[in-house]
Design a protein around this motif. Sequence first.
Motif, short mmCIF file in Angstrom:
data_model
loop_
_atom_site.label_atom_id
_atom_site.label_comp_id
_atom_site.label_asym_id
_atom_site.label_seq_id
_atom_site.Cartn_x
_atom_site.Cartn_y
_atom_site.Cartn_z
N UNK A 1 43.04 53.55 44.23
CA UNK A 1 43.08 52.57 45.31
C UNK A 1 42.47 53.14 46.58
N UNK B 1 35.90 48.77 51.45
CA UNK B 1 36.40 48.09 52.64
C UNK B 1 36.19 48.88 53.92
N UNK C 1 35.74 36.24 45.91
CA UNK C 1 36.16 37.00 47.08
C UNK C 1 35.86 38.48 46.83
N UNK C 2 36.04 39.26 47.89
CA UNK C 2 35.76 40.68 47.81
C UNK C 2 36.59 41.35 46.72
N UNK C 3 37.89 41.01 46.71
CA UNK C 3 38.76 41.68 45.73
C UNK C 3 38.44 41.23 44.32
N UNK C 4 38.07 39.94 44.16
CA UNK C 4 37.70 39.46 42.83
C UNK C 4 36.44 40.18 42.35
N UNK D 1 37.55 43.64 41.28
CA UNK D 1 38.32 43.69 40.04
C UNK D 1 37.51 43.27 38.83
N UNK E 1 43.99 32.66 46.73
CA UNK E 1 42.96 33.68 46.55
C UNK E 1 42.88 34.58 47.78
N UNK E 2 42.99 33.97 48.95
CA UNK E 2 42.94 34.80 50.15
C UNK E 2 44.14 35.74 50.23
N UNK F 1 45.67 37.00 47.69
CA UNK F 1 45.38 38.08 46.74
C UNK F 1 44.44 39.10 47.37
N UNK F 2 43.48 38.59 48.11
CA UNK F 2 42.53 39.46 48.81
C UNK F 2 43.25 40.38 49.78
N UNK G 1 45.32 42.97 47.97
CA UNK G 1 44.50 44.01 47.38
C UNK G 1 44.09 45.04 48.43
#
Lengths: 503, 447
Positions: free
Chosen positions: A288, A296, A395-398, A401, B25-26, B28-29, B32
């Motif tokens: 992480x 980020x 999104x960024x995290x998607x 992942x 979704x946001x 979750x963002x 994360x």
Amino acid sequence: MSELFNGLIGGSAAGLMVIVVLGLSALGFYMARSRAMASGGGDRRNLHSLPNYYGWNAAMLTAVPALGVLVIWLLAQPMMIDSAVFKTIPDSAIAEGSSRGLVMSDVRRLADGLDVIVERGVMDAESAATLDANTTDLRATLAAEGVALGSAVEQPVLDAAQMYRTQSSTGRFWMTVLVSAIALLAFVVSLRLATADFRARNVVEKGILALLILSASIAILTTVGIVLSMLFESINFFRLHSWTDFFFGSTWAPNFRGDSDLSILPLLWGTLYISIIALLVAVPIGLFSAIYLSEYAGPKVRSAAKPLLEILAGIPTIVYGLFALLTVGPALVNIFGRGEQGLLGVEWMSGATSVLTAGLVMGIMLIPFVSSLSDDIINAVPQAMRDGSLGLGATHSETIRQVVIPAALPGIVGAILLAASRAIGETMIVVLGAGAIAKISANPLEAMTTITTRIVSQLTGDTNFASPETLVAFALGLTLFVLTLGLNVIALYIVRKYREQYD
Amino acid sequence: MTDMTSDTPHVHGTLLQADARTRKRNAAETRFKFYGILAIAVGLLMLVILLFNIVSRGTGAFTQTFVTLDVALVEDKLDKSGNRNIEEMKKVSTFGYAPLLKAAMTDMVEKTGMEGQISAADMAGILSKGAPAQLRDYVLANPDKVGQQVSFNFLASSRVDGYMKGRVSRESIANDKSISAEQLDFVDKLIEQGILKKKFNLSFITGADASDARPEAAGMGVAMLGSFFMMLVVLVLALPIGVAASIYLEEFAPKNWITDIIEVNISNLAAVPSIVFGILGLAVFINYMHLPTSAPLVGGLVLTLMTLPTIIISTRASLKAVPPSIRDAALGVGASKMQSVFHHVLPLAAPGILTGTIIGLAQALGETAPLLLIGMVGFIASNPPDGIASGLLAPNSAMPAQIYEWAKRADPAFYERAWGGIIILLVFLLAMNTIAVILRRRFERRW
């Protein structure tokens, strides 16, 4: 100064030889250079090479072969003499429960001890050579000079020791003769070579290249040395102890009176258990951190946090060991132990050393390994893949992942394997934090022991290189070496394959 | 697609108002991202805890409790004949000096008019067991002082020192034979009088290790010298061999299977557990070559083999960073390949090589495991070596080995020493790494 060389190379003869050869080689440098200049009529333009190359040629030719022979001789002599003396020890001199190897080490110690007392003038060389074990109490004489012997000296041992001494001094004599002959011969030849037409530079450069190759092959020699030294002693061990018990037995109970149970399984279990806990700590935190830092974090955070995390990798393992033993261990006992006085009011943990103690601390140590390797790997994923995913509305995290991590997965697995190999081979943390009890148990609050701790404990203190209890350390070392080497090879292969994919 | 054909039309959010799915979704963002920050925070927290722990538990080792005492060096006890003959005075053993300490304590108590009675032996018992030896060494060094009264700074015993530092309390000594509550009362009075004080303890940094019974006298100095000599060996061997090997691999080696084997070998050696190098050292240098056990020379040789891969890897990187135009220019004006490397490439790569070497040395300085196997622990490194030869060959310890040795001893007074030793070790490592960073910043050229 000569005293330094004495000890360095073993015996005054060798020390003196090094000084003489180096002196001769320096003399050769100046003489060859001036001879070459003279043959060129004092004008360096008439020479094939620069004048210094003639000098270097002479210096190298004089020093390198002679010193090479010296080193080889010094390495081979003890082995030859050992095997010669080894054969002469009569069976009668080997006491019950002892072995030939043990007697041999007595012989060596006695011979060294005799040399010491002659050197200090306690006894002159003549009377030392004609000692009688029955009339002199050698053990007491030697003990007075600080040389401790295991048992009283018997005549056959003394005879063998005297033979050892005579052979050693003969060996030294011939070594001196041979090395000086080679050095002198090379000195004369190199001076004769130093004429204007001689292609000194080409020869010197070839010589330097040979030295460079020799240096590069030291890496190979080290590996060969590691494998051979452990292999030979492991073979000795398996002669004394059945290999089925070592690999498949279930108890580890060394007993210095013989008849021990020496099985690697409980140690392997402890090693793996601690490594798994360490990875459970290090992989999430490290991964992480790497994701955050590479995806980020802005340049400022990155340039501050990354070096700070890497400090953890630069701290010596003894510090972590102490941290485990004196801080983390007692803290865990406060939580899980001490009955009513503890934080949880339970009595699950009695001592500071445990699998959890060592595992947690080792996990902290491994965080920077995982994070900096994963960081490199995540950075190597092409930006186009991220852009594609973000462009589709993820999104960024998607994106991370579902695109970045799957793409980087082989590399991350490689990084984790490298960290695992580190964890398996780590010594100081487990020596201080894991305990010394060999058992197979699933309770992480119990003390267990590992391969590396047992290597340390079997090879420190009183060791006897003829007993399976000592030799088992080499078999353990070999297993450890093979295990970590296997992990490294696989990990490096995966990482390299992965890099090629995106290059 | 299903949304489109279903009877109830899906309600999309607007740019101003996010719908449920977008909010999810946001969230979750954010979650994360938070995990990432949390991970870094945990990592840094560990670092802070570790460093705080080291500093808070180790700084105590740099101060020590001393007792200032005027001792009358009585002539008929120390030098009966009165002719100041050193040989005769040496016959008085340290036991002969113990009564002087008791007498000095009694004198001091009378002079200051303290109340409360404990025996003279108990009063002298708060001093280090090494105090009589300190007295004897002084007298033998200054025989003319016999018969006079001299003021001494004696180390207090480790229990008293622990009392001063809060490690020992009246409750914790209930079953302790080496100190009693009455003695602690006496200590309290001495503190009031200013006779017993905590002072900076230089001998922790410069002194030798001491036996189990005298933790208060143990120091790091001799082990530091052991480390110094080991690093000397590593520098003298690993730097030239490592640079030579790198030059060959980077500049001369043809691309063939032998070179491949060497390269794979070096990268694997860099990952071999350090304890394996210890086994190698024990088997080859000690059992086979019969070099002396516990000698810094052997430790240096083992650490050399261990550091070589690090040095080779970093040297190759800095050789690679020198642009080919430099080599081409040298070759173009008629230099041989060898001359282009040694006269042009190597000097340009030197800062990088030096940086890598310092980092390799720092690694070697903190390494402990191989040293355990070649016998650099388990004894008291009491005498500083008196020259290069004995520095290399006489049994000695090394800084990390000394720390390990203290960590293993039962008396908690040694733990403080171990943490203090770690501070010294880390200061060295910090200094080396800082030098490396400065070198890199200052001299590294980018082409």
